[in-house]
Design an enzyme around this catalytic site. Structure first.
Site, short mmCIF file in Angstrom:
data_model
loop_
_atom_site.label_atom_id
_atom_site.label_comp_id
_atom_site.label_asym_id
_atom_site.label_seq_id
_atom_site.Cartn_x
_atom_site.Cartn_y
_atom_site.Cartn_z
N ASP A 1 0.81 -1.22 0.00
CA ASP A 1 0.00 0.00 0.00
C ASP A 1 0.85 1.27 0.00
OD1 ASP A 1 -2.51 1.31 -0.09
OD2 ASP A 1 -2.26 1.81 2.02
N ARG B 1 3.70 -2.08 -28.09
CA ARG B 1 3.70 -3.51 -27.74
C ARG B 1 5.11 -3.98 -27.41
NH1 ARG B 1 1.30 -8.53 -31.37
NH2 ARG B 1 1.98 -10.19 -29.96
#
Length: 316
Positions: free
Chosen positions: A185, A252
Site C-alpha cells: 500500500d 507492444r
C-alpha cells in the site's frame, strides 16, 4: 522532500552504545543543529561528516590522532590560534576519536562557545563510517509511493497500477512462490546516494498485506520470517494496466527500455496487461529474470534485431 533537522543530543543518544562516546564539552548546546542551507546543498548526508576541514565547517568535524597532533604540536600561541579558528567556524559537533585526549584549550573554548564535543575510544575511520551511514539516511530525499514492494529473485520490485487490478493478490501469489514482501500500500522511498533508492515499510504497516475479501494478513506470522524483508533497493517498477490502457498509451514492444523517474533517478519500468486467464505472477518473474539478464549485458530484443538484420541481408 529532504529533512533538515537533527540535534546534537539526538546524534549523541542514537550512537551512545555503538561509539561508546562521552559528551565532554558544550552540554548546554544540546539543541544545536546542522546548518539548513548546508544540508540542502549537500549531495548526500555523507557530505556532512569528515576529518577536520576548515573549508567545510558545516560538517561534523572528526579529530583523530593526526588532527589532535596538528592542534597541539606547535607553540602555545599557534595551537590556540588553530583551535580558535575551529571554534569560529561553528561546526555542528566536534568528535575527538582514536582514544585521544582533547587539549585543555579546545575543551575550554568549546565550553565558552557552547559547541558540543564528544570523545570516543573508537577509531576516527569507524566513527566517520557510522555517522555517514546515519546522516545519509536521515537527510535523504524521500517520498512515498502507492503499490506493493517485493523482493523478487534478489531484486527490489515495485508493483504499481490502477486500483482494483489485484496488486495485493499478485503480491500474495509471489510470496507463496517464495519471494519476499517489503511493503504493501504505502512504500517509503529514500534516495541514499546519487544512484540508489532504498524502499522501506512504514512501521504501522510492517509485515501486513491487505487482500480484498480477506482483510489484513500478517505475512510474517503466516509464511514465516523468510517471507518478509526490512528494506530493499528499488531496481524495477512493474506497472499493471488494463487492455485499453496498454493499446492506447504503450507500444507492444518498445525499442528503448522504459524508465520512470523516482527522486531524480531513472528506474527500469515494465508494463504488464491484466486480463482474465493470464498468470501475472509468472509474467512478473519472467520480467525480473529478463531484467537480470540485461544487467549482465544480455539484451534479447537487440539480439532479435541483429538476427533480423542478418536475415534481411542474406535475402538480398
Amino acid at each position: 522532500m529532504k529533512p533538515t533537522v537533527v540535534s546534537a543530543d539526538v546524534l549523541f543518544e542514537d550512537h551512545r552504545a555503538a561509539l561508546k562516546w562521552q559528551w565532554v564539552a558544550g552540554l548546554g548546546a544540546s539543541e544545536r543543529r546542522f546548518d539548513e542551507v548546508a544540508v540542502r546543498a549537500a549531495r548526500s548526508g555523507a557530505d556532512l561528516v569528515g576529518y577536520l576541514n576548515y573549508i567545510h565547517p558545516y560538517r561534523v568535524q572528526i579529530l583523530g590522532e593526526r588532527e589532535v597532533a596538528y592542534l597541539t604540536n606547535e607553540s602555545p600561541d599557534d595551537c590556540a590560534r588553530r583551535i580558535s579558528r575551529i571554534i569560529t567556524l561553528e561546526p555542528p559537533v566536534l568528535v575527538v576519536a582514536d582514544d585521544q585526549t582533547a587539549p585543555d584549550t579546545l575543551l575550554s573554548m568549546c565550553e565558552r562557545a557552547q559547541l558540543p564535543m564528544f570523545a570516543t575510544p573508537e577509531s576516527a575511520a569507524f566513527v566517520i563510517d557510522v555517522l555517514r551511514a546515519y546522516l545519509s539516511k536521515h537527510f535523504a530525499d524521500r517520498t512515498s509511493m502507492h503499490g506493493v514492494f517485493m523482493d523478487i529473485l534478489g531484486m527490489g520490485v515495485m508493483i504499481t497500477g490502477e486500483s482494483g487490478l489485484g496488486k495485493s493478490e499478485l503480491g500474495l501469489e509471489l510470496i507463496s512462490r517464495g519471494h519476499g514482501l517489503v511493503a504493501d500500500d504505502a512504500v517509503d522511498l529514500y534516495r541514499i546516494n546519487q544512484t540508489t533508492i532504498e524502499g522501506r515499510c512504514p512501521e504501522l504497516l510492517q509485515n501486513l498485506l491487505e487482500v480484498r475479501g480477506i482483510g489484513l494478513l500478517d505475512i510474517k506470522a503466516i509464511f514465516g520470517e523468510t517471507a518478509v524483508r526490512r528494506k530493499m533497493r528499488l531496481k524495477m517498477i512493474v506497472h499493471l494496466v488494463r487492455r485499453e490502457t496498454l493499446e492506447r498509451d504503450y507500444e507492444r514492444i518498445p525499442y528503448e527500455p522504459l524508465t520512470q523517474d523516482v527522486l531524480g533517478i531513472p528506474v527500469r519500468k515494465v508494463i504488464i496487461q491484466v486480463e482474465a486467464g493470464r498468470n501475472i505472477a509468472v509474467l512478473v518473474e519472467a520480467a525480473v529474470r529478463n531484467a537480470i539478464l540485461q544487467l549482465r549485458g544480455i539484451n534479447t530484443y537487440q539480439e532479435f534485431v541483429e538476427r533480423h538484420r542478418k536475415a534481411m541481408e542474406q535475402d538480398d
